[in-house]
Design a protein around this motif. Structure first.
Motif, PDB file in Angstrom:
ATOM      1  N   TYR A  32     -22.124 -44.339 -17.524  1.00  0.00           N
ATOM      2  CA  TYR A  32     -22.670 -44.649 -18.816  1.00  0.00           C
ATOM      3  C   TYR A  32     -23.228 -43.763 -19.693  1.00  0.00           C
ATOM      4  O   TYR A  32     -22.940 -43.446 -21.013  1.00  0.00           O
ATOM      5  N   ARG A  60     -17.717 -56.718 -15.201  1.00  0.00           N
ATOM      6  CA  ARG A  60     -18.298 -56.343 -16.488  1.00  0.00           C
ATOM      7  C   ARG A  60     -19.571 -56.535 -16.672  1.00  0.00           C
ATOM      8  O   ARG A  60     -20.487 -56.174 -16.949  1.00  0.00           O
ATOM      9  N   ASP A  61     -19.776 -58.205 -16.470  1.00  0.00           N
ATOM     10  CA  ASP A  61     -21.172 -58.970 -16.564  1.00  0.00           C
ATOM     11  C   ASP A  61     -21.978 -57.904 -15.264  1.00  0.00           C
ATOM     12  O   ASP A  61     -23.150 -57.672 -15.596  1.00  0.00           O
ATOM     13  N   ARG A  64     -22.888 -54.474 -16.590  1.00  0.00           N
ATOM     14  CA  ARG A  64     -23.969 -54.458 -17.924  1.00  0.00           C
ATOM     15  C   ARG A  64     -25.325 -54.739 -17.174  1.00  0.00           C
ATOM     16  O   ARG A  64     -26.272 -54.083 -17.878  1.00  0.00           O
ATOM     17  N   ILE A  67     -26.627 -51.580 -15.709  1.00  0.00           N
ATOM     18  CA  ILE A  67     -27.076 -50.451 -16.583  1.00  0.00           C
ATOM     19  C   ILE A  67     -28.317 -51.037 -17.311  1.00  0.00           C
ATOM     20  O   ILE A  67     -29.337 -50.059 -17.538  1.00  0.00           O
ATOM     21  N   GLU A  68     -28.559 -52.063 -17.594  1.00  0.00           N
ATOM     22  CA  GLU A  68     -29.776 -52.567 -18.387  1.00  0.00           C
ATOM     23  C   GLU A  68     -30.951 -52.747 -17.549  1.00  0.00           C
ATOM     24  O   GLU A  68     -31.956 -52.489 -18.022  1.00  0.00           O
ATOM     25  N   ARG A  76     -30.702 -46.673 -24.293  1.00  0.00           N
ATOM     26  CA  ARG A  76     -29.076 -47.109 -24.363  1.00  0.00           C
ATOM     27  C   ARG A  76     -29.067 -48.049 -25.828  1.00  0.00           C
ATOM     28  O   ARG A  76     -30.113 -48.270 -26.209  1.00  0.00           O
ATOM     29  N   ALA A  78     -26.614 -50.894 -27.981  1.00  0.00           N
ATOM     30  CA  ALA A  78     -25.542 -52.199 -27.699  1.00  0.00           C
ATOM     31  C   ALA A  78     -24.090 -51.666 -27.969  1.00  0.00           C
ATOM     32  O   ALA A  78     -23.141 -51.900 -27.077  1.00  0.00           O
ATOM     33  N   LEU A  81     -22.594 -49.242 -25.125  1.00  0.00           N
ATOM     34  CA  LEU A  81     -22.641 -50.007 -24.078  1.00  0.00           C
ATOM     35  C   LEU A  81     -21.346 -51.022 -23.965  1.00  0.00           C
ATOM     36  O   LEU A  81     -20.762 -51.101 -23.076  1.00  0.00           O
ATOM     37  N   ASP A  82     -21.347 -51.455 -25.161  1.00  0.00           N
ATOM     38  CA  ASP A  82     -20.289 -52.679 -25.200  1.00  0.00           C
ATOM     39  C   ASP A  82     -18.777 -51.737 -25.011  1.00  0.00           C
ATOM     40  O   ASP A  82     -17.897 -51.913 -24.344  1.00  0.00           O
ATOM     41  N   ILE A  85     -18.388 -50.627 -21.427  1.00  0.00           N
ATOM     42  CA  ILE A  85     -17.900 -51.745 -20.616  1.00  0.00           C
ATOM     43  C   ILE A  85     -16.428 -52.127 -20.602  1.00  0.00           C
ATOM     44  O   ILE A  85     -15.878 -52.604 -19.661  1.00  0.00           O
ATOM     45  N   GLU A  86     -15.862 -51.847 -21.804  1.00  0.00           N
ATOM     46  CA  GLU A  86     -14.616 -52.240 -21.960  1.00  0.00           C
ATOM     47  C   GLU A  86     -13.665 -51.457 -21.287  1.00  0.00           C
ATOM     48  O   GLU A  86     -12.540 -51.471 -20.803  1.00  0.00           O
TER      49      GLU A  86
END
Length: 484
Positions: A32, A60-61, A64, A67-68, A76, A78, A81-82, A85-86
């Motif tokens: 990331y 993906r959850d 995420r 990473i958080e 980071r 949003a 990160l979105d 994740i894709e």
């Protein structure tokens, strides 16, 4: 100073063990950060493969959340990160069976670099390598990344190398040691070979001795069962400290090229003299500070496994004959620190007399924390009263010298994974290098196992067993203080 981020070519990266601890703590957060930095192209895709039954959305959850958890909120955002994740997807796979391999094959794209990260137990390396070829997923241009341990002795290391060689050429195999990805370790080569100031002095004529210390404050709680079969010698000395020793001691390679660098490292390992029993001290931490002892953590009340090793090593070649290397590593010590100290000899003659005291130049390369370098220089102490000498540091701590950019230096895993995509093996170990390290290490371990040597006890929060201090004191030298 403006750092240059050079994007890599588009790739498909498959992480076997993609829901495991290493993937969560290091691999996914590192990828990331490379995406954030603009180093990962839009076309790049990351595929996690593991036994657990997840779909893309569920994985993906997981990614995420990882990473958080492991990247601070201020580091980071949003939107990025979105977008990152894709680029993730998931395949449930049986590493030793047939399930999941066809769906994985369908996900792989033509014309992309294909890399496979084996973040799994070494026992699964062979089955995964075999199935990658059976299903046509890996080709002659594919790359695989394997984590330590690279065996637990010479015989198992050879077997592991032979297993991988059945399906992959040596140029495709990336044996990862995260210590080699640290910024300071690479700067060690820059300091040595990029400055006329140091290389002429980098030999036994001018260097009294070299200390390499990797100290940890944590114990082995949570991994005691594994560690009790390994110990500090196998877990740290044979790989991490050995690599640092090689980079310090090696001859200048003809060019900064993977095989040229690794050829010189291999020569160092082959030049290491056998270590005699009186040149090594093993230790095991006792209970203290409200924490259990090593034996309690290992759930083995009779354990003879070491949590601490200190040793004197001699390199038998023209450059280093007569200059000892002292290595030290351990758990539950007084501070977390990793450093290399090059201690230069005294001036051949002091014009200031005995009252001026003894002063030495020491180059300290600090790997963690506060990465950087510091050179001790002797000057006159300010003020009247004669020629009084004092040592002062020329501090090259990265955070101070480079400013805010030093805080964004890539983590070792970030750098090494991008090197895999580039096809650059300079910071990875070659098979013959691993085997040579075990060939030197095995007789040491076998000797103390045959003698049933018990490690020396030491109190937590100290510098280790008192015998380790005597290892240097009896030769008129002293360990540098362990401090953070």
């Amino acid at each position: 100073m403006v750092s240059r981020v050079i994007p890599v070519d588009p790739f498909d990266l498959v992480i076997f063990g993609g829901t495991g601890d290493l993937a969560r703590r290091k691999i996914l957060p590192g990828l990331y950060r490379r995406y954030q930095a603009g180093q990962m192209p839009e076309e790049a895709r990351i595929i996690a493969a593991a036994r657990s039954d997840h779909d893309d959305a569920e994985f993906r959850d997981i990614a995420r959340a990882a990473i958080e958890e492991f990247i601070p909120e201020g580091k980071r955002d949003a939107a990025s990160l979105d977008e990152f994740i894709e680029r993730l997807s998931y395949v449930a796979i049986d590493a030793t069976g047939d399930d999941g391999w066809a769906p994985l094959s369908e996900k792989m794209r033509e014309g992309m670099i294909r890399a496979f990260y084996f973040s799994v137990a070494p026992s699964l390396f062979g089955p995964i390598a075999e199935r990658l070829h059976q299903h046509g997923i890996a080709g002659p241009d594919s790359r695989i990344v394997v984590e330590k341990p690279f065996g637990r002795d010479l015989a198992s290391a050879r077997k592991l190398n032979q297993t991988l060689a059945q399906h992959f050429d040596e140029t495709q195999i990336y044996r990862i040691d995260h210590y080699l990805g640290k910024e300071t370790v690479q700067n060690l080569m820059a300091v040595r070979f990029g400055n006329v100031l140091f290389e002429p002095l980098w030999n036994a004529q001018y260097v009294d001795h070299i200390q390499i210390t990797v100290a940890e404050t944590v114990g082995v709680d949570g991994r005691g069962a594994y560690y009790d079969k390994s110990g500090a010698m196998r877990d740290m000395v044979q790989n991490h400290l050995m690599q640092l020793l090689c980079l310090i001691a090696m001859e200048p390679p003809s060019r900064f090229d993977p095989d040229a660098v690794r050829d010189e490292k291999l020569k160092v390992i082959r030049a290491l003299e056998p270590v005699e029993p009186y040149q090594i001290v093993r230790g095991q931490y006792e209970a203290g500070g409200g924490q259990p002892s090593y034996r309690d953590h290992a759930e083995n009340p009779r354990s003879l496994t070491e949590s601490f090793v200190a040793m004197k090593i001699n390199v038998s070649n023209w450059r280093w004959a007569g200059t000892p290397f002292y290595l030290r590593t351990g758990k539950r010590l007084k501070a977390r620190t990793s450093e290399i100290a090059v201690v230069f000899k005294d001036a051949p003659h002091s014009i200031f007399g005995a009252e001026a005291g003894r002063h030495r130049n020491i180059l300290t390369i600090r790997l963690q924390p506060n990465e950087g370098m510091m050179l001790g220089v002797t000057i006159k102490e300010p003020g009247p009263g004669g020629m009084r000498l004092v040592d002062v540091p020329l501090d090259m701590t990265f955070a101070d010298a480079l400013g805010p950019e030093a805080e964004d230096v890539p983590d070792a895993y970030e750098r090494l994974i991008m090197d895999v995509i580039r096809g650059n093996q300079t910071l990875f170990m070659r098979g013959d290098e691993v085997e040579a390290a075990w060939a030197w290490t095995d007789p040491i371990i076998q000797a103390w196992e045959e003698r049933d040597d018990a490690p020396k006890p030491y109190d937590p929060g100290t510098s280790g067993p008192e015998d380790a201090q005597m290892l240097m004191h009896r030769e008129g030298r002293r360990w540098r203080e362990i401090r953070d």
